[in-house]
Design a protein around this motif. Structure first.
Motif, PDB file in Angstrom:
ATOM      1  N   GLY A 172       0.735  -1.273   0.022  1.00 21.71           N
ATOM      2  CA  GLY A 172      -0.058   0.079  -0.097  1.00 21.71           C
ATOM      3  C   GLY A 172       0.716   1.233   0.156  1.00 21.71           C
ATOM      4  O   GLY A 172       0.476   2.435   0.445  1.00 21.71           O
ATOM      5  N   ALA A 173       2.073   1.123  -0.486  1.00 21.64           N
ATOM      6  CA  ALA A 173       3.300   2.271  -0.350  1.00 21.64           C
ATOM      7  C   ALA A 173       2.498   3.396  -1.345  1.00 21.64           C
ATOM      8  O   ALA A 173       1.924   3.055  -2.643  1.00 21.64           O
ATOM      9  CB  ALA A 173       4.494   1.958  -0.980  1.00 21.64           C
ATOM     10  N   ALA A 174       2.675   4.646  -1.011  1.00 22.52           N
ATOM     11  CA  ALA A 174       2.184   5.726  -2.104  1.00 22.52           C
ATOM     12  C   ALA A 174       3.085   5.907  -3.042  1.00 22.52           C
ATOM     13  O   ALA A 174       2.669   6.498  -4.194  1.00 22.52           O
ATOM     14  CB  ALA A 174       1.800   6.963  -1.075  1.00 22.52           C
ATOM     15  N   ALA A 175       4.362   5.471  -2.869  1.00 27.18           N
ATOM     16  CA  ALA A 175       5.531   6.049  -3.758  1.00 27.18           C
ATOM     17  C   ALA A 175       6.655   5.032  -3.335  1.00 27.18           C
ATOM     18  O   ALA A 175       6.575   4.500  -2.491  1.00 27.18           O
ATOM     19  CB  ALA A 175       5.797   7.364  -3.854  1.00 27.18           C
ATOM     20  N   VAL A 176       7.520   4.880  -4.437  1.00 30.24           N
ATOM     21  CA  VAL A 176       8.616   4.100  -4.043  1.00 30.24           C
ATOM     22  C   VAL A 176       9.837   5.158  -4.369  1.00 30.24           C
ATOM     23  O   VAL A 176       9.761   6.089  -5.032  1.00 30.24           O
ATOM     24  CB  VAL A 176       8.996   2.929  -4.977  1.00 30.24           C
ATOM     25  CG1 VAL A 176       7.895   1.958  -4.439  1.00 30.24           C
ATOM     26  CG2 VAL A 176       8.795   3.138  -6.550  1.00 30.24           C
ATOM     27  N   LEU A 232      10.633  10.102 -18.113  1.00 32.41           N
ATOM     28  CA  LEU A 232       9.934   8.677 -17.942  1.00 32.41           C
ATOM     29  C   LEU A 232       8.619   8.394 -17.295  1.00 32.41           C
ATOM     30  O   LEU A 232       8.417   9.466 -16.490  1.00 32.41           O
ATOM     31  CB  LEU A 232      10.859   7.628 -17.156  1.00 32.41           C
ATOM     32  CG  LEU A 232      12.135   7.177 -17.988  1.00 32.41           C
ATOM     33  CD1 LEU A 232      13.297   6.395 -16.932  1.00 32.41           C
ATOM     34  CD2 LEU A 232      12.064   6.507 -19.209  1.00 32.41           C
ATOM     35  N   PRO A 233       7.606   7.585 -17.530  1.00 31.44           N
ATOM     36  CA  PRO A 233       6.643   7.696 -16.808  1.00 31.44           C
ATOM     37  C   PRO A 233       6.662   7.417 -15.288  1.00 31.44           C
ATOM     38  O   PRO A 233       7.518   6.702 -14.883  1.00 31.44           O
ATOM     39  CB  PRO A 233       5.786   6.847 -17.622  1.00 31.44           C
ATOM     40  CG  PRO A 233       6.703   5.596 -18.040  1.00 31.44           C
ATOM     41  CD  PRO A 233       7.798   6.490 -18.470  1.00 31.44           C
ATOM     42  N   ASN A 234       5.768   8.184 -14.591  1.00 28.16           N
ATOM     43  CA  ASN A 234       5.709   7.988 -13.048  1.00 28.16           C
ATOM     44  C   ASN A 234       6.825   8.470 -12.202  1.00 28.16           C
ATOM     45  O   ASN A 234       6.532   8.211 -10.793  1.00 28.16           O
ATOM     46  CB  ASN A 234       5.693   6.366 -12.722  1.00 28.16           C
ATOM     47  CG  ASN A 234       4.181   5.756 -13.379  1.00 28.16           C
ATOM     48  OD1 ASN A 234       3.183   6.491 -13.405  1.00 28.16           O
ATOM     49  ND2 ASN A 234       4.321   4.577 -13.755  1.00 28.16           N
ATOM     50  N   LEU A 289       7.660   7.261  -8.513  1.00 26.18           N
ATOM     51  CA  LEU A 289       9.108   6.777  -8.019  1.00 26.18           C
ATOM     52  C   LEU A 289       9.803   8.114  -7.632  1.00 26.18           C
ATOM     53  O   LEU A 289       9.623   8.916  -8.572  1.00 26.18           O
ATOM     54  CB  LEU A 289       9.602   6.175  -9.188  1.00 26.18           C
ATOM     55  CG  LEU A 289      10.940   5.384  -8.921  1.00 26.18           C
ATOM     56  CD1 LEU A 289      11.296   4.237  -9.549  1.00 26.18           C
ATOM     57  CD2 LEU A 289      12.103   6.522  -9.385  1.00 26.18           C
ATOM     58  N   VAL A 290      10.336   8.265  -6.722  1.00 28.32           N
ATOM     59  CA  VAL A 290      11.405   9.203  -6.407  1.00 28.32           C
ATOM     60  C   VAL A 290      12.998   8.725  -6.596  1.00 28.32           C
ATOM     61  O   VAL A 290      13.215   7.519  -6.344  1.00 28.32           O
ATOM     62  CB  VAL A 290      11.449   9.581  -4.865  1.00 28.32           C
ATOM     63  CG1 VAL A 290      12.388  10.524  -4.533  1.00 28.32           C
ATOM     64  CG2 VAL A 290      10.018   9.951  -4.185  1.00 28.32           C
ATOM     65  N   VAL A 291      13.341   9.513  -7.585  1.00 31.83           N
ATOM     66  CA  VAL A 291      14.738   9.308  -7.843  1.00 31.83           C
ATOM     67  C   VAL A 291      15.987   9.716  -6.721  1.00 31.83           C
ATOM     68  O   VAL A 291      15.727  10.960  -6.301  1.00 31.83           O
ATOM     69  CB  VAL A 291      15.232   9.968  -9.307  1.00 31.83           C
ATOM     70  CG1 VAL A 291      16.891   9.722  -9.621  1.00 31.83           C
ATOM     71  CG2 VAL A 291      14.227   9.473 -10.509  1.00 31.83           C
ATOM     72  N   TYR A 292      16.526   8.819  -6.218  1.00 32.03           N
ATOM     73  CA  TYR A 292      17.437   8.848  -5.050  1.00 32.03           C
ATOM     74  C   TYR A 292      18.927   9.214  -5.571  1.00 32.03           C
ATOM     75  O   TYR A 292      19.673   8.129  -5.901  1.00 32.03           O
ATOM     76  CB  TYR A 292      17.572   7.860  -4.218  1.00 32.03           C
ATOM     77  CG  TYR A 292      18.020   8.000  -2.868  1.00 32.03           C
ATOM     78  CD1 TYR A 292      18.686   9.213  -2.380  1.00 32.03           C
ATOM     79  CD2 TYR A 292      17.873   6.654  -2.027  1.00 32.03           C
ATOM     80  CE1 TYR A 292      19.255   9.095  -1.132  1.00 32.03           C
ATOM     81  CE2 TYR A 292      18.485   6.918  -0.560  1.00 32.03           C
ATOM     82  CZ  TYR A 292      19.190   8.249  -0.316  1.00 32.03           C
ATOM     83  OH  TYR A 292      19.938   8.153   0.940  1.00 32.03           O
ATOM     84  N   ASP A 293      19.318  10.380  -5.464  1.00 39.67           N
ATOM     85  CA  ASP A 293      20.477  10.949  -5.882  1.00 39.67           C
ATOM     86  C   ASP A 293      21.714  10.737  -4.995  1.00 39.67           C
ATOM     87  O   ASP A 293      21.531  12.077  -3.984  1.00 39.67           O
ATOM     88  CB  ASP A 293      20.618  12.054  -6.888  1.00 39.67           C
ATOM     89  CG  ASP A 293      21.809  12.624  -7.487  1.00 39.67           C
ATOM     90  OD1 ASP A 293      22.978  11.939  -7.128  1.00 39.67           O
ATOM     91  OD2 ASP A 293      21.831  13.590  -8.197  1.00 39.67           O
ATOM     92  N   ASN A 294      22.334   9.957  -4.774  1.00 34.54           N
ATOM     93  CA  ASN A 294      22.981   9.808  -3.346  1.00 34.54           C
ATOM     94  C   ASN A 294      24.666   9.448  -3.596  1.00 34.54           C
ATOM     95  O   ASN A 294      24.930   8.232  -3.314  1.00 34.54           O
ATOM     96  CB  ASN A 294      22.547   8.699  -2.240  1.00 34.54           C
ATOM     97  CG  ASN A 294      23.162   8.725  -1.181  1.00 34.54           C
ATOM     98  OD1 ASN A 294      24.023   9.604  -0.635  1.00 34.54           O
ATOM     99  ND2 ASN A 294      22.672   7.942  -0.200  1.00 34.54           N
ATOM    100  N   PRO A 295      25.255  10.309  -4.280  1.00 35.92           N
ATOM    101  CA  PRO A 295      26.447   9.656  -4.799  1.00 35.92           C
ATOM    102  C   PRO A 295      27.522   9.288  -3.550  1.00 35.92           C
ATOM    103  O   PRO A 295      28.545   8.240  -3.877  1.00 35.92           O
ATOM    104  CB  PRO A 295      27.301  10.879  -5.496  1.00 35.92           C
ATOM    105  CG  PRO A 295      26.599  11.953  -4.795  1.00 35.92           C
ATOM    106  CD  PRO A 295      25.085  11.526  -4.746  1.00 35.92           C
ATOM    107  N   GLY A 296      27.245   9.479  -2.515  1.00 39.72           N
ATOM    108  CA  GLY A 296      28.295   9.463  -1.207  1.00 39.72           C
ATOM    109  C   GLY A 296      27.991   7.924  -0.876  1.00 39.72           C
ATOM    110  O   GLY A 296      29.103   7.545  -0.410  1.00 39.72           O
TER     111      GLY A 296
END
Length: 295
Positions: A94-98, A152-154, A128-135
């Motif tokens: 039931g997550a609202a997003a990933v 991209l979609p979503n 979807l949330v893009v997680y930019d975490n280079p560290g």
């Protein structure tokens, strides 16, 4: 959902498993505080150390404990097939997003990173949330790559690394120029969050908020009201805590802080991770007391 404060709680874990009761309590505190969303299974949640079964269980418990507060569930993994499995579990919970970071062992090319997001968004119906975490991931996103992925979609939001206050307006404007208008930009790096929000970011994906939501909401709401003085004062007040984050890592600091508040047992980090050493713990306890966060 992709604006305001998104709070990322600790998932208390030891070699016997997850302390489900403590985790549910942490999530319920956030929902009661009125955060905009809750991020389960982010870096503060130690998602990379958990099995698929543990992650699916955690997602279900987070959604149940959050009530009407949207839950964003982390789905990062080394292999695309595993990411898709985690995405399916998050959807079922039931997550609202990933939330997806491109985890790597072998260095990834831009085409490989893009291919990951293309495959996942093609099979996922929730945002979807893009997680930019280079560290952590050692993957560096160019703005060109962000633009390709955001089309991209979503795709709902991009979580970018913290940026200094003086550079934040230009950094966020440059990224906005290459992404669709509906994709929001969220900042991390808690000690830089006030500057990022004042510089035009839409959201704060916050470690601090996962344990001290009221303190994080004070900063967030001041920026939403365009009260830069109040926002900077609220952030500057926490400078002793930010210093501990940068010295020991925010996960270890939040782990020890949750212990100090009596919200979790010790140990609560998966081996080989260790908590703060005695000197660090003493400094943290004194800092929380001085800031009025120890009660």
């Amino acid at each position: 959902m992709f604006t305001g404060l998104s709070a990322f709680p600790l998932i208390p874990t030891d070699e016997n498993g997850i302390d489900e009761q403590a985790f549910v309590g942490l999530v319920a505190r956030l929902a009661a505080a009125g955060v905009a969303s809750i991020g389960a299974l982010g870096s503060t949640g130690g998602y990379a150390y958990l099995s698929r079964e543990q992650r699916a269980l955690t997602a279900r418990e987070a959604v149940a404990a959050a009530g009407t507060t949207p839950v964003i569930v982390g789905i990062g993994a080394l292999r695309t097939r595993q990411v898709l499995d985690h995405a399916a579990d998050a959807h079922e919970a039931g997550a609202a997003a990933v939330l997806l970071a491109p985890m790597s062992y072998q260095p990834l090319t831009d085409d490989e990173v893009f291919g990951l997001y293309r495959t996942v968004t093609a099979e996922t119906t929730i945002p979807l949330v893009v997680y930019d975490n280079p560290g952590t991931t050692h993957v560096t996103f160019s703005d060109e790559l962000h633009g390709r992925i955001a089309a991209l979609p979503n795709i709902g939001s991009i979580k970018i690394p913290g940026v200094a206050a003086a550079a934040a307006p230009a950094r966020i404007a440059a990224l906005r120029a290459v992404i669709p208008a509906h994709v929001t930009i969220g900042v991390s790096g808690d000690w830089l969050a006030a500057g990022g929000l004042l510089g035009g970011a839409d959201a704060w994906y916050s470690v601090l908020g996962g344990l001290f939501p009221e303190a994080a909401l004070a900063i967030t709401r001041a920026t939403q009201a365009s009260d830069s003085t109040a926002a900077r004062e609220a952030s500057n007040r926490l400078e002793p805590l930010w210093a501990l984050f940068q010295r020991y890592g925010s996960l270890r600091v939040m782990s020890a802080a949750a212990e100090t508040l009596g919200l979790v047992h010790s140990p609560n980090l998966p081996l080989p991770l260790l908590g703060l050493d005695p000197a660090g713990r003493s400094e943290l306890e004194a800092t929380l007391l001085r800031l009025g966060l120890g009660a």
